[in-house]
Motif scaffolding. Structure first.
Motif, PDB file in Angstrom:
ATOM      1  N   PHE A 122       0.832  -1.208   0.000  1.00  0.00           N
ATOM      2  CA  PHE A 122       0.000   0.000   0.000  1.00  0.00           C
ATOM      3  C   PHE A 122       0.865   1.256   0.000  1.00  0.00           C
ATOM      4  CE2 PHE A 122      -3.521  -2.786   1.045  1.00  0.00           C
ATOM      5  CZ  PHE A 122      -4.587  -2.138   0.433  1.00  0.00           C
ATOM      6  N   ASN A 123       2.014   1.174   0.631  1.00  0.00           N
ATOM      7  CA  ASN A 123       2.926   2.315   0.636  1.00  0.00           C
ATOM      8  C   ASN A 123       3.478   2.575  -0.770  1.00  0.00           C
ATOM      9  OD1 ASN A 123       4.228   4.427   1.955  1.00  0.00           O
ATOM     10  ND2 ASN A 123       6.049   3.222   2.359  1.00  0.00           N
ATOM     11  N   LEU A 124       3.734   1.499  -1.507  1.00  0.00           N
ATOM     12  CA  LEU A 124       4.294   1.632  -2.854  1.00  0.00           C
ATOM     13  C   LEU A 124       3.293   2.200  -3.850  1.00  0.00           C
ATOM     14  CD1 LEU A 124       6.475  -1.598  -3.310  1.00  0.00           C
ATOM     15  CD2 LEU A 124       7.278   0.754  -3.251  1.00  0.00           C
ATOM     16  N   ILE A 125       2.005   1.844  -3.703  1.00  0.00           N
ATOM     17  CA  ILE A 125       1.024   2.349  -4.673  1.00  0.00           C
ATOM     18  C   ILE A 125       0.513   3.735  -4.296  1.00  0.00           C
ATOM     19  CG2 ILE A 125       0.266   0.033  -5.306  1.00  0.00           C
ATOM     20  CD1 ILE A 125      -2.377   0.686  -3.795  1.00  0.00           C
ATOM     21  N   ASP A 126       1.008   4.277  -3.178  1.00  0.00           N
ATOM     22  CA  ASP A 126       0.582   5.617  -2.783  1.00  0.00           C
ATOM     23  C   ASP A 126       1.394   6.649  -3.567  1.00  0.00           C
ATOM     24  OD1 ASP A 126      -0.751   7.618  -1.426  1.00  0.00           O
ATOM     25  OD2 ASP A 126       0.690   7.648   0.234  1.00  0.00           O
ATOM     26  N   GLY A 127       1.220   6.639  -4.896  1.00  0.00           N
ATOM     27  CA  GLY A 127       1.988   7.531  -5.752  1.00  0.00           C
ATOM     28  C   GLY A 127       1.128   8.414  -6.625  1.00  0.00           C
ATOM     29  N   MET A 128      -0.171   8.363  -6.428  1.00  0.00           N
ATOM     30  CA  MET A 128      -1.086   9.191  -7.211  1.00  0.00           C
ATOM     31  C   MET A 128      -2.281   9.552  -6.335  1.00  0.00           C
ATOM     32  SD  MET A 128      -3.161   8.392 -10.749  1.00  0.00           S
ATOM     33  CE  MET A 128      -1.840   7.375 -11.376  1.00  0.00           C
ATOM     34  N   ASP A 129      -2.808  10.735  -6.505  1.00  0.00           N
ATOM     35  CA  ASP A 129      -3.920  11.201  -5.664  1.00  0.00           C
ATOM     36  C   ASP A 129      -5.073  10.208  -5.667  1.00  0.00           C
ATOM     37  OD1 ASP A 129      -2.389  13.411  -5.305  1.00  0.00           O
ATOM     38  OD2 ASP A 129      -3.594  14.761  -6.551  1.00  0.00           O
ATOM     39  N   GLY A 130      -5.454   9.772  -4.483  1.00  0.00           N
ATOM     40  CA  GLY A 130      -6.627   8.915  -4.318  1.00  0.00           C
ATOM     41  C   GLY A 130      -6.406   7.447  -4.580  1.00  0.00           C
ATOM     42  N   LEU A 131      -5.229   7.050  -5.087  1.00  0.00           N
ATOM     43  CA  LEU A 131      -5.045   5.652  -5.492  1.00  0.00           C
ATOM     44  C   LEU A 131      -4.994   4.699  -4.300  1.00  0.00           C
ATOM     45  CD1 LEU A 131      -4.590   3.543  -7.660  1.00  0.00           C
ATOM     46  CD2 LEU A 131      -2.150   4.079  -7.607  1.00  0.00           C
ATOM     47  N   ALA A 132      -4.082   4.939  -3.362  1.00  0.00           N
ATOM     48  CA  ALA A 132      -3.952   4.040  -2.213  1.00  0.00           C
ATOM     49  C   ALA A 132      -5.214   4.069  -1.357  1.00  0.00           C
ATOM     50  CB  ALA A 132      -2.731   4.430  -1.373  1.00  0.00           C
ATOM     51  N   THR A 133      -5.788   5.251  -1.179  1.00  0.00           N
ATOM     52  CA  THR A 133      -7.019   5.369  -0.390  1.00  0.00           C
ATOM     53  C   THR A 133      -8.154   4.615  -1.058  1.00  0.00           C
ATOM     54  OG1 THR A 133      -6.294   7.582   0.282  1.00  0.00           O
ATOM     55  CG2 THR A 133      -8.573   6.986   0.742  1.00  0.00           C
ATOM     56  N   GLY A 134      -8.268   4.755  -2.393  1.00  0.00           N
ATOM     57  CA  GLY A 134      -9.314   4.042  -3.121  1.00  0.00           C
ATOM     58  C   GLY A 134      -9.127   2.541  -3.072  1.00  0.00           C
ATOM     59  N   ALA A 135      -7.880   2.078  -3.218  1.00  0.00           N
ATOM     60  CA  ALA A 135      -7.595   0.642  -3.140  1.00  0.00           C
ATOM     61  C   ALA A 135      -7.906   0.112  -1.741  1.00  0.00           C
ATOM     62  CB  ALA A 135      -6.139   0.384  -3.494  1.00  0.00           C
ATOM     63  N   ALA A 136      -7.578   0.899  -0.720  1.00  0.00           N
ATOM     64  CA  ALA A 136      -7.856   0.498   0.655  1.00  0.00           C
ATOM     65  C   ALA A 136      -9.362   0.446   0.915  1.00  0.00           C
ATOM     66  CB  ALA A 136      -7.187   1.457   1.627  1.00  0.00           C
ATOM     67  N   LEU A 137     -10.098   1.406   0.349  1.00  0.00           N
ATOM     68  CA  LEU A 137     -11.559   1.415   0.498  1.00  0.00           C
ATOM     69  C   LEU A 137     -12.154   0.170  -0.152  1.00  0.00           C
ATOM     70  CD1 LEU A 137     -14.204   2.754   1.317  1.00  0.00           C
ATOM     71  CD2 LEU A 137     -14.086   4.134  -0.779  1.00  0.00           C
ATOM     72  N   PHE A 138     -11.665  -0.177  -1.344  1.00  0.00           N
ATOM     73  CA  PHE A 138     -12.147  -1.387  -2.025  1.00  0.00           C
ATOM     74  C   PHE A 138     -11.845  -2.625  -1.179  1.00  0.00           C
ATOM     75  CE2 PHE A 138     -11.412  -5.011  -4.859  1.00  0.00           C
ATOM     76  CZ  PHE A 138     -12.639  -5.074  -5.500  1.00  0.00           C
ATOM     77  N   ALA A 139     -10.627  -2.709  -0.631  1.00  0.00           N
ATOM     78  CA  ALA A 139     -10.242  -3.851   0.205  1.00  0.00           C
ATOM     79  C   ALA A 139     -11.129  -3.925   1.443  1.00  0.00           C
ATOM     80  CB  ALA A 139      -8.773  -3.737   0.606  1.00  0.00           C
ATOM     81  N   SER A 140     -11.444  -2.771   2.034  1.00  0.00           N
ATOM     82  CA  SER A 140     -12.303  -2.741   3.228  1.00  0.00           C
ATOM     83  C   SER A 140     -13.706  -3.239   2.902  1.00  0.00           C
ATOM     84  CB  SER A 140     -12.379  -1.316   3.787  1.00  0.00           C
ATOM     85  OG  SER A 140     -11.103  -0.829   4.110  1.00  0.00           O
ATOM     86  N   ILE A 141     -14.205  -2.869   1.720  1.00  0.00           N
ATOM     87  CA  ILE A 141     -15.542  -3.314   1.305  1.00  0.00           C
ATOM     88  C   ILE A 141     -15.554  -4.828   1.106  1.00  0.00           C
ATOM     89  CG2 ILE A 141     -17.242  -3.208  -0.556  1.00  0.00           C
ATOM     90  CD1 ILE A 141     -16.445  -0.246  -0.923  1.00  0.00           C
ATOM     91  N   VAL A 142     -14.488  -5.369   0.521  1.00  0.00           N
ATOM     92  CA  VAL A 142     -14.394  -6.822   0.331  1.00  0.00           C
ATOM     93  C   VAL A 142     -14.420  -7.536   1.677  1.00  0.00           C
ATOM     94  CG1 VAL A 142     -12.895  -8.707  -0.428  1.00  0.00           C
ATOM     95  CG2 VAL A 142     -13.176  -6.689  -1.871  1.00  0.00           C
ATOM     96  N   ILE A 143     -13.602  -7.052   2.626  1.00  0.00           N
ATOM     97  CA  ILE A 143     -13.564  -7.670   3.955  1.00  0.00           C
ATOM     98  C   ILE A 143     -14.919  -7.526   4.651  1.00  0.00           C
ATOM     99  CG2 ILE A 143     -12.509  -7.516   6.246  1.00  0.00           C
ATOM    100  CD1 ILE A 143      -9.901  -6.726   4.880  1.00  0.00           C
ATOM    101  N   LEU A 144     -15.586  -6.391   4.457  1.00  0.00           N
ATOM    102  CA  LEU A 144     -16.907  -6.173   5.039  1.00  0.00           C
ATOM    103  C   LEU A 144     -17.909  -7.193   4.504  1.00  0.00           C
ATOM    104  CD1 LEU A 144     -19.052  -4.578   6.612  1.00  0.00           C
ATOM    105  CD2 LEU A 144     -19.205  -3.017   4.663  1.00  0.00           C
ATOM    106  N   ILE A 145     -17.923  -7.379   3.192  1.00  0.00           N
ATOM    107  CA  ILE A 145     -18.870  -8.326   2.572  1.00  0.00           C
ATOM    108  C   ILE A 145     -18.607  -9.750   3.057  1.00  0.00           C
ATOM    109  CG2 ILE A 145     -19.578  -9.364   0.380  1.00  0.00           C
ATOM    110  CD1 ILE A 145     -19.036  -6.626  -0.933  1.00  0.00           C
ATOM    111  N   VAL A 146     -17.337 -10.137   3.107  1.00  0.00           N
ATOM    112  CA  VAL A 146     -16.978 -11.472   3.591  1.00  0.00           C
ATOM    113  C   VAL A 146     -17.388 -11.635   5.050  1.00  0.00           C
ATOM    114  CG1 VAL A 146     -15.052 -13.033   4.108  1.00  0.00           C
ATOM    115  CG2 VAL A 146     -15.101 -11.787   1.944  1.00  0.00           C
ATOM    116  N   SER A 147     -17.160 -10.601   5.857  1.00  0.00           N
ATOM    117  CA  SER A 147     -17.503 -10.658   7.288  1.00  0.00           C
ATOM    118  C   SER A 147     -19.008 -10.774   7.492  1.00  0.00           C
ATOM    119  CB  SER A 147     -16.973  -9.415   8.003  1.00  0.00           C
ATOM    120  OG  SER A 147     -15.574  -9.312   7.874  1.00  0.00           O
ATOM    121  N   LEU A 148     -19.787 -10.091   6.634  1.00  0.00           N
ATOM    122  CA  LEU A 148     -21.244 -10.214   6.706  1.00  0.00           C
ATOM    123  C   LEU A 148     -21.672 -11.653   6.425  1.00  0.00           C
ATOM    124  CD1 LEU A 148     -22.319  -6.916   4.880  1.00  0.00           C
ATOM    125  CD2 LEU A 148     -22.839  -7.518   7.252  1.00  0.00           C
TER     126      LEU A 148
END
Length: 252
Positions: free
Chosen positions: A123-149
């Motif tokens: 995640f530190n490596l892909i933090d090279g463009m505005d919104g990229l790492a945050t967006g990827a992290a948000l997507f990952a959080s949604i995946v974990i949320l769906i699996v947890s549900l």
């Protein structure tokens, strides 16, 4: 490698951490079925929260004072070892059509530490463009949320949902042109927390869930990091020296 022209604050990780802390710390003040069901998971919450807080502190130090890759890797390795000692462990590998392979303690320790350190740095490596790492992290959080549900795990549902809210709120200010950056404090903290959640959620998951969750949640960071390491190895460039040849740089 920089696309911004003016000075931009880079302690976004502190904002996200405070959002999580405030939201989760209010739960004991509320009495309902959800908070009652969370009572038995308190220990598991601290297994993820304490090491992640230490990673945030390491990232803040790097953002303010600067440090080299060796110090960050050693620091992350020690914090990952703490996570393992507190009970967060990858004790088995789920292989489709084969079954579950159990690991001896020493192998489990190595794999757990490697996973946490690798995802944090991805995640530190892909933090090279505005919104990229945050967006990827948000997507990952949604995946974990769906699996947890699907699993009915109340702790993972609550933590991943709160993380989704914190990231979505931060993303508004992180889109181009960004008014604040994640910095190492944010990228390392988010990566470590997500990696921790994936380990804890997979401990009691089915074989298919344990395999699919990391692939969906961390596909982009893992692919980009793997390609970067191989590319630098083949070209003879320093392994941990930044360049402008990441996937997002090519797209830009």
């Amino acid at each position: 490698r920089r696309v911004h022209r003016n000075a931009v604050p880079r302690l976004g990780g502190v904002a996200i951490y405070m959002s999580l802390l405030i939201a989760l710390s209010t739960l004991p003040l509320v009495s309902n079925l959800l908070t009652q069901s969370l009572a038995e998971y308190t220990d598991q919450l601290f297994v993820a929260a304490i090491p992640a807080t230490l990673v945030l502190i390491l990232g803040i130090y790097d953002d303010l004072r600067g440090t080299n890759a060796a110090v960050k890797f050693i620091g992350l390795g020690l914090i990952a070892a703490l996570f393992f000692s507190m009970g967060g462990r990858i004790e088995a590998l789920a292989v489709p059509f084969v079954g579950t392979i159990q690991f001896p303690p020493a192998v489990s320790f190595i794999i757990t530490v490697f996973w946490l350190v690798a995802i944090s740095n991805a995640f530190n490596l892909i933090d090279g463009m505005d919104g990229l790492a945050t967006g990827a992290a948000l997507f990952a959080s949604i995946v974990i949320l769906i699996v947890s549900l699907g699993q009915g795990n109340p702790l993972m549902i609550v933590v991943s949902l709160v993380l989704c809210g914190a990231l979505a709120g931060f993303l508004r200010y992180n889109f181009n042109p960004a008014s604040i950056f994640l910095g190492d404090s944010g990228a390392l903290f988010i990566g470590f927390l997500l990696a921790s959640l994936s380990v804890l959620s997979a401990q009691k998951a089915t074989t298919s869930v344990a395999v699919i969750t990391p692939l969906l949640a961390f596909g982009l960071p893992v692919v980009d990091t793997s390609v970067t390491m191989v590319r630098r190895l083949i070209s003879g460039k320093p392994m941990f020296q930044g360049d402008g040849e990441h996937i997002h740089h090519m797209l830009l």
